[in-house]
Scaffold this motif. Structure first.
Motif, short mmCIF file in Angstrom:
data_model
loop_
_atom_site.label_atom_id
_atom_site.label_comp_id
_atom_site.label_asym_id
_atom_site.label_seq_id
_atom_site.Cartn_x
_atom_site.Cartn_y
_atom_site.Cartn_z
N GLN A 1 0.82 -1.21 0.00
CA GLN A 1 0.00 0.00 0.00
C GLN A 1 0.86 1.27 0.00
OE1 GLN A 1 -3.79 0.41 2.47
NE2 GLN A 1 -2.39 1.60 3.73
N THR A 2 2.07 1.18 0.56
CA THR A 2 2.94 2.36 0.67
C THR A 2 4.32 2.03 0.11
OG1 THR A 2 3.55 1.67 2.91
CG2 THR A 2 1.75 3.26 2.70
N PRO A 3 4.44 1.81 -1.20
CA PRO A 3 5.73 1.41 -1.78
C PRO A 3 6.81 2.47 -1.67
CG PRO A 3 4.14 1.96 -3.51
CD PRO A 3 3.38 1.95 -2.22
N ASP A 4 6.44 3.71 -1.40
CA ASP A 4 7.45 4.77 -1.29
C ASP A 4 8.07 4.87 0.09
OD1 ASP A 4 4.95 5.60 -0.30
OD2 ASP A 4 5.49 7.70 -0.51
N ILE A 5 7.57 4.08 1.06
CA ILE A 5 8.21 4.04 2.37
C ILE A 5 9.29 2.96 2.33
CG2 ILE A 5 7.89 3.54 4.82
CD1 ILE A 5 5.16 4.78 4.68
N PRO A 6 10.55 3.33 2.57
CA PRO A 6 11.66 2.41 2.30
C PRO A 6 11.70 1.15 3.15
CG PRO A 6 12.44 4.39 3.43
CD PRO A 6 11.02 4.64 3.05
N ARG A 7 11.29 1.25 4.41
CA ARG A 7 11.37 0.10 5.32
C ARG A 7 10.14 0.10 6.21
NH1 ARG A 7 16.79 -1.41 6.13
NH2 ARG A 7 16.41 -2.00 8.28
N VAL A 8 9.54 -1.06 6.41
CA VAL A 8 8.40 -1.20 7.31
C VAL A 8 8.69 -2.37 8.26
CG1 VAL A 8 5.95 -1.74 7.55
CG2 VAL A 8 6.72 -0.26 5.69
N PHE A 9 8.55 -2.12 9.54
CA PHE A 9 8.82 -3.11 10.58
C PHE A 9 7.55 -3.28 11.41
CE2 PHE A 9 9.93 -4.09 14.95
CZ PHE A 9 10.77 -5.19 14.79
N VAL A 10 7.19 -4.52 11.76
CA VAL A 10 5.96 -4.80 12.53
C VAL A 10 6.30 -5.62 13.77
CG1 VAL A 10 3.67 -5.84 12.48
CG2 VAL A 10 4.58 -4.77 10.41
N ASP A 11 5.70 -5.25 14.90
CA ASP A 11 5.89 -6.01 16.13
C ASP A 11 4.68 -5.79 17.03
OD1 ASP A 11 7.00 -7.59 18.10
OD2 ASP A 11 8.88 -6.49 18.24
N ASN A 12 4.67 -6.51 18.13
CA ASN A 12 3.61 -6.39 19.14
C ASN A 12 3.63 -5.00 19.78
OD1 ASN A 12 3.36 -6.77 22.40
ND2 ASN A 12 1.71 -7.77 21.29
N ASP A 13 2.46 -4.48 20.10
CA ASP A 13 2.36 -3.12 20.64
C ASP A 13 3.09 -2.94 21.97
OD1 ASP A 13 0.53 -4.67 22.06
OD2 ASP A 13 -1.22 -3.42 21.58
N ALA A 14 2.96 -3.91 22.89
CA ALA A 14 3.63 -3.78 24.18
C ALA A 14 5.14 -3.87 24.03
CB ALA A 14 3.13 -4.85 25.15
N ASN A 15 5.63 -4.71 23.12
CA ASN A 15 7.06 -4.77 22.86
C ASN A 15 7.60 -3.41 22.44
OD1 ASN A 15 7.22 -7.49 23.42
ND2 ASN A 15 7.24 -8.15 21.29
N GLY B 1 5.95 -6.06 27.67
CA GLY B 1 7.14 -6.04 26.84
C GLY B 1 8.36 -6.19 27.72
N LEU B 2 9.30 -7.04 27.30
CA LEU B 2 10.43 -7.38 28.14
C LEU B 2 11.75 -7.12 27.41
CD1 LEU B 2 11.21 -8.64 30.89
CD2 LEU B 2 11.14 -10.88 29.77
N ILE B 3 12.59 -6.26 28.01
CA ILE B 3 13.94 -6.04 27.52
C ILE B 3 14.89 -6.87 28.37
CG2 ILE B 3 15.80 -4.36 27.17
CD1 ILE B 3 13.57 -3.72 25.32
N LEU B 4 15.63 -7.77 27.74
CA LEU B 4 16.62 -8.59 28.43
C LEU B 4 17.97 -8.42 27.74
CD1 LEU B 4 14.79 -11.99 29.10
CD2 LEU B 4 15.35 -10.21 30.75
N GLU B 5 18.98 -8.07 28.51
CA GLU B 5 20.33 -7.91 27.96
C GLU B 5 20.32 -7.01 26.73
OE1 GLU B 5 23.10 -8.89 29.44
OE2 GLU B 5 21.91 -9.72 31.08
N HIS B 6 19.62 -5.89 26.85
CA HIS B 6 19.57 -4.85 25.82
C HIS B 6 18.79 -5.26 24.56
CE1 HIS B 6 22.30 -2.19 27.97
NE2 HIS B 6 23.06 -3.24 28.20
N GLY B 7 18.04 -6.33 24.63
CA GLY B 7 17.27 -6.74 23.45
C GLY B 7 15.85 -7.12 23.82
N LEU B 8 14.91 -6.95 22.88
CA LEU B 8 13.54 -7.38 23.11
C LEU B 8 13.47 -8.90 23.18
CD1 LEU B 8 11.35 -5.11 20.79
CD2 LEU B 8 11.09 -5.40 23.25
N TYR B 9 12.82 -9.39 24.23
CA TYR B 9 12.61 -10.83 24.34
C TYR B 9 11.20 -11.15 23.86
CZ TYR B 9 12.13 -15.54 26.11
OH TYR B 9 11.90 -16.90 26.18
N ARG B 10 11.11 -11.92 22.78
CA ARG B 10 9.81 -12.23 22.18
C ARG B 10 9.37 -13.67 22.43
NH1 ARG B 10 12.63 -9.27 18.16
NH2 ARG B 10 11.73 -7.19 17.79
N GLY B 11 10.25 -14.49 22.95
CA GLY B 11 9.92 -15.89 23.13
C GLY B 11 10.15 -16.68 21.86
N ARG B 12 9.87 -17.96 21.90
CA ARG B 12 10.16 -18.85 20.78
C ARG B 12 9.35 -18.52 19.55
NH1 ARG B 12 8.23 -24.00 19.24
NH2 ARG B 12 6.75 -23.90 20.96
#
Length: 400
Positions: free
Chosen positions: A182-196, A226-237
């Motif tokens: 829908q938005t080909p002119d946006i160079p990068r799109v990233f999706v994740d959970n809202d609380a993360n 949302g959980l930050i562990l060792e400077h990174g988002l922890y998302r689980g398996r």
């Protein structure tokens, strides 16, 4: 030879990103300090900085006298006034889009209706919000680096696939692919959970910026963690980490949409609190109206909010016992009730927390209020850009 050339190209790409990341983290840092932190020669840093300056990523300031003899150091700064990132949150009631600079300052914002929409309709509303947002004068002359999107459910981040958003009725939605189409002119799109992403806003831009570990509790129409562990988002398996809304708080409590009773969402979500308040007052009240009624001495409402605070304390105590965080951030609409709900919550939490005399957990309200997810989404888009090993930094040519 081809392999060696490829390794050199990769190394240069990583060093360029590392320099940019250091200048972002330490505005005014010198070339020699950059060289020392990365572990490369000063001449290599000077060469790469010259490239980044010619590409308009960085600027050199006037030299400072400093404390050491010899030539004064020349501070490096990120050209934040030429850059912009977009963050989006798909909420139950609305779609919130913000434009921020690389330091998390909101430049423009647009919120559109988004209650109980089919995915296709929600994406049309998103397009409407983006059109308004990108036309803001505050974005003129800036290069759009990318967009982050927060959704209310677990996400397969690698595929940009929303696995399940039960309150929206969405399941197995290739949301990243649909937005890119829908938005080909946006160079990068990233999706994740809202609380993360709300947690990442605190990690990227908050008062405890770059805290190694923190737990973020998102108390909105739904509840997530949302959980930050060792400077990174922890998302689980599989991306389901942090789905704490269905932890039990009151075994014989209200029936939940999941089929259980007394889940956190039935007692602590903004939907449940709003419904309880309506039952007491005869009408729906906003957060500000609730606070005003509490200050006005509404006894029934005070008892109700205090009881909700106690349930919150039980919930926080359980989370503290499971994760043992140093920092616990409470965000979302419920957190906006402030001390009225947090004071009884903290008292109850201390009683429920095992080994409370041996450890301390700092509990704070989110610094970004209702914009936490959207700001964190934009921030993660920038973070992802700096961490990307498969592509070089983009040229700063595209205008918003």
């Amino acid at each position: 030879m081809r392999g060696l050339a490829g390794e050199k190209t990769l190394l240069k790409r990583l060093n360029r990103a590392a320099i940019l990341r250091l200048v972002w983290e330490h505005p005014g840092i010198s070339r020699s300090a950059v060289a020392g932190k990365i572990g490369i020669t000063k001449s290599t840093v000077s060469q790469l900085v010259a490239e980044l300056e010619s590409e308009r990523w960085l600027s050199s300031g006037a030299g400072g006298a400093g404390h050491a003899p010899g030539r004064p150091s020349i501070p490096l700064t990120l050209n934040a006034n030429q850059l912009v990132l977009i963050g989006v949150e798909f909420g139950l009631e609305s779609i919130n889009a913000v434009a921020v600079d690389p330091f998390g300052c909101v430049l423009a914002q647009c919120k559109v209706a988004g209650k109980h929409l089919r995915v296709e309709v929600a994406l049309k509303q998103l397009a409407k919000a983006l059109k308004i947002l990108r036309s803001s004068p505050a974005l003129k002359g800036r290069t759009l680096l990318g967009m982050g999107v927060g959704v209310p459910g677990p996400v397969d981040v690698a595929r940009g696939l929303l696995l399940h958003a039960p309150n929206q009725g969405w399941k197995n939605v290739p949301i990243q692919q649909m937005i890119l189409a829908q938005t080909p002119d946006i160079p990068r799109v990233f999706v994740d959970n809202d609380a993360n992403l709300a947690a990442f806003a605190e990690y990227m831009f908050g008062a405890h910026k770059h805290s190694a570990d923190l737990l973020y509790l998102y108390l909105n129409d739904g509840i997530g963690g949302g959980l930050i562990l060792e400077h990174g988002l922890y998302r689980g398996r599989l991306g389901f980490a942090g789905e704490v809304g269905h932890m039990n708080v009151l075994p014989d409590g209200p029936c939940c949409s999941c089929g259980s009773h007394g889940c956190a969402e039935t007692l602590l979500s903004w939907r449940s609190v709003r419904a309880t308040v309506k039952g007491l007052t005869g009408r729906e009240l906003s957060i500000l109206e609730i606070l005003e009624a509490l200050r006005g001495g509404n006894d029934d409402l005070q008892r109700s909010i205090a009881q909700t605070g106690k349930y919150l304390g039980i919930f926080l105590g359980s989370l503290a016992n499971i994760f043992d965080p140093k920092l616990l951030i409470v965000g979302g609409s419920i957190a906006d009730l402030g001390d009225a709900i947090l004071e009884p919550a903290l008292l109850e939490m201390k009683q429920r927390m095992f080994g409370a005399e041996f450890r301390s957990v700092t509990v704070q309200r989110c610094a970004f209020s209702s914009n936490a997810c959207a700001i964190g989404a934009a921030g993660y888009a920038f973070h992802d850009l700096l961490q990307n090993k498969s592509a070089d930094l983009p040229r700063l040519e595209q205008s918003v």
